[in-house]
Design an enzyme around this catalytic site. Structure first.
Site, mmCIF file in Angstrom:
data_model
loop_
_atom_site.group_PDB
_atom_site.id
_atom_site.type_symbol
_atom_site.label_atom_id
_atom_site.label_comp_id
_atom_site.label_asym_id
_atom_site.label_seq_id
_atom_site.Cartn_x
_atom_site.Cartn_y
_atom_site.Cartn_z
ATOM 1 N N GLU A 233 0.702 -1.114 -0.061
ATOM 2 C CA GLU A 233 -0.052 -0.055 -0.049
ATOM 3 C C GLU A 233 0.799 1.395 0.058
ATOM 4 O O GLU A 233 1.631 1.433 0.769
ATOM 5 C CB GLU A 233 -0.789 -0.091 1.230
ATOM 6 N N LYS B 90 -9.252 2.830 -3.020
ATOM 7 C CA LYS B 90 -9.512 2.541 -1.648
ATOM 8 C C LYS B 90 -11.085 3.043 -1.366
ATOM 9 O O LYS B 90 -11.184 4.332 -1.500
ATOM 10 C CB LYS B 90 -8.773 2.499 -0.498
ATOM 11 N N CYS C 263 -5.633 -2.813 2.043
ATOM 12 C CA CYS C 263 -5.720 -2.857 3.850
ATOM 13 C C CYS C 263 -6.821 -3.559 4.196
ATOM 14 O O CYS C 263 -7.151 -4.497 3.851
ATOM 15 C CB CYS C 263 -5.518 -1.498 4.226
#
Length: 529
Positions: free
Chosen positions: A279, A344, A395
């Site tokens: 990430e 995200k 994540c």
């Protein structure tokens, strides 16, 4: 009617004991007390005649197991919020009080219902268990953990049943098993208590044997890929400085490129379908509109020279909102971005957005260090490239089963997850987060590829088998051969995703109706006496 004790002695050690049982049964501990962890608390609740005591008992249990099982919050407050250790410890105590309020809430709801509707003892016990389960399922927590993950963390075969009920279903079943063991304890001096205990033990053994059978019956993979996972172990201070435009950008990029080159040399001659960086491993803007900027050109040339496809976390831009995005990009062996990229969607509160900041913009002035990121499109796209259909997630999006389910529905052959776990230390959270992420692979029978900044980077197979795990807090690279199915079949859990919640709510309604119907009968009987 329920026999409510009038003994004035309050056994406060019982909720304390439950807290110890539950806290020491969650990852990285083995689930040694998961099947009876709530029993002492439920005994305590049944002994109470005051709502306040039932509430406080729940608070004690939640406080103790939060301190034991989630003390990594102290490290996070120190590392992320830059609090001195003393104040980080105070913050941990506060989190212990509010982090799992579902436990005292369950006690309050059950106690009020028992008093209001005068449930029979048997009905009261069933509702105690069911209310506890539902409060846990719908509890508001930052990390949506449950009691099912512990079986996977300890590699106990019962976790294989997650392909039918999900880990949330395993959690509900685990909590429900506390009820017969509660009865077994109550009747421990009688033969019935021993029969109940033996029945639960036998059922547990049979479910584990069934888990081994479920694993053995999985179809043989008909394809495989080779992926190179790169773990840069970039310090948080450098990552934050780079994302804020305050330096370290090129240093971070060159460091991860050097680590990748070292890995390519180590695995020279091995086929590599693509590499994965974690990430925001590329700590600056990436995208078609930035392809002629200095850093994207450097990355493109690096990949072209090595003929290396890459999946990497980077910063993107939502043009409409004029906000940054935390994104995942796929670049081919010519260094060209393969669109669409993924941004995200489930953002981290106080890390990637400030709650209520849109309604009250003044909040941003008091928290200038917290970024405001735009949300992505959710699980609506795949990285469909070179014959691979990859489900991207970033994540802790992996902690939400519906997110991965939607990727499976789209036809993802495997899941690629890029994470930065560097805020949490090395003790508990990295293991908890890892198993909670890899659990999605068991539920939907797909491999999961997980690249992290500081560990734990690894790959899990559709069987739930976890391959080599990276060390933590150090640079590392690993090459994985990953077998998978080109056209994986939908699991029962995927197709009947809402079955367990439906059964839980249906059972609650049924029991409540029984309680309402029986109340007039019990009231009439009490009146005739």
């Amino acid at each position: 009617m329920t026999n409510i004790p009038s003994d004035k002695t309050i056994n406060w050690y019982l909720p304390l004991l439950s807290g110890v049982f539950i806290g020491t049964s969650y990852i990285p501990f083995p689930p040694w007390a998961s099947l009876f962890g709530f029993v002492p608390l439920w005994i305590f609740w049944n002994q109470q005649t005051k709502l306040k005591n039932a509430f406080l008992g729940g608070v004690i249990t939640a406080f103790v197991f939060t301190l034991i099982g989630f003390n990594w919050v102290t490290y996070t407050l120190h590392e992320f919020a830059h609090l001195p250790w003393f104040f980080a410890g105070i913050g941990m105590l506060v989190f212990g009080l509010v982090g799992h309020l579902y436990v005292p809430l369950a006690g309050v709801l059950w106690f009020w219902g028992r008093k209001k509707f005068q449930w029979t003892e048997r009905l009261s016990l069933w509702l105690m268990a069911l209310i506890t389960i539902l409060c846990e399922v719908y509890s508001l927590t930052v990390f949506d953990w449950n009691f099912g993950y512990s079986w996977y963390g300890a590699n106990i075969p019962i976790f294989q049943w997650a392909e039918f009920v999900g880990f949330s279903g395993l959690s509900a079943a685990t909590l429900l098993c506390n009820l017969p063991l509660y009865l077994a304890w109550q009747q421990r001096k009688q033969r019935s208590g021993k029969v109940i205990f033996a029945s639960i033990l036998t059922g547990f053994i049979l479910l584990n044997i069934g888990g081994l059978w479920l694993k053995a019956r999985l179809p043989e993979p008909d394809a495989k890929l080779n992926t190179l996972l790169i773990q840069a172990s970039t310090p948080n201070s450098e990552k934050m400085a780079a994302e804020l435009g305050e330096g370290y950008t090129q240093e971070i990029i060159r460091r991860i490129m050097a680590l990748t080159d070292k890995a390519l040399a180590e695995y020279k001659g091995s086929k590599i379908d693509f590499a994965m960086w974690p990430e925001t491993a590329f700590p600056t803007l990436l995208g078609e509109e930035f392809k002629y900027k200095e850093d994207p050109i450097l990355l493109s040339q690096f990949l072209r020279d090595r003929q290396l496809p890459l999946i990497t976390g980077a910063l993107g831009v939502d043009v409409k909102l004029r906000l940054l995005t935390n994104s995942l990009f796929l670049l081919d062996n010519q260094g060209e971005i393969v669109e669409p990229h993924y941004s995200k969607t489930i953002l981290l509160a106080f890390g990637e957005y400030i709650p209520f900041a849109d309604t009250f913009p003044v909040i941003k002035k008091f928290l200038p260090q917290i970024g405001q990121y735009a949300r992505g499109p959710g699980p609506t796209i795949l990285f469909d490239w070179n014959g691979f259909k990859m489900g991207p997630q970033i994540c802790y999006e992996s902690l939400f089963p519906k997110f991965s389910r939607d990727l499976a529905v789209l036809g993802a052959q495997f899941i690629v997850n890029a994470t930065n776990d560097s805020w949490y230390g090395t003790w508990q959270e990295p293991y908890q987060h890892m198993y909670m992420t890899l659990a999605r692979g068991v539920e939907f029978r797909r491999p999961v590829l997980r690249a992290t900044n500081t560990g734990i980077s690894t790959v899990s197979l559709a069987s739930g088998e976890v391959l080599e795990q990276s060390p933590m807090m150090q640079p590392w690279a690993g090459l994985y051969e990953v077998p998978y199915l080109k056209n994986p079949q939908a699991t029962f859990y995927q197709e009947w995703f809402w079955l367990i919640p439906g059964l839980l709510w249906g059972s609650l309604v049924l029991l409540l109706v029984i309680g309402v119907i029986r109340k007039p009968h019990l009231t009439k009987m009490a009146g005739t006496k």
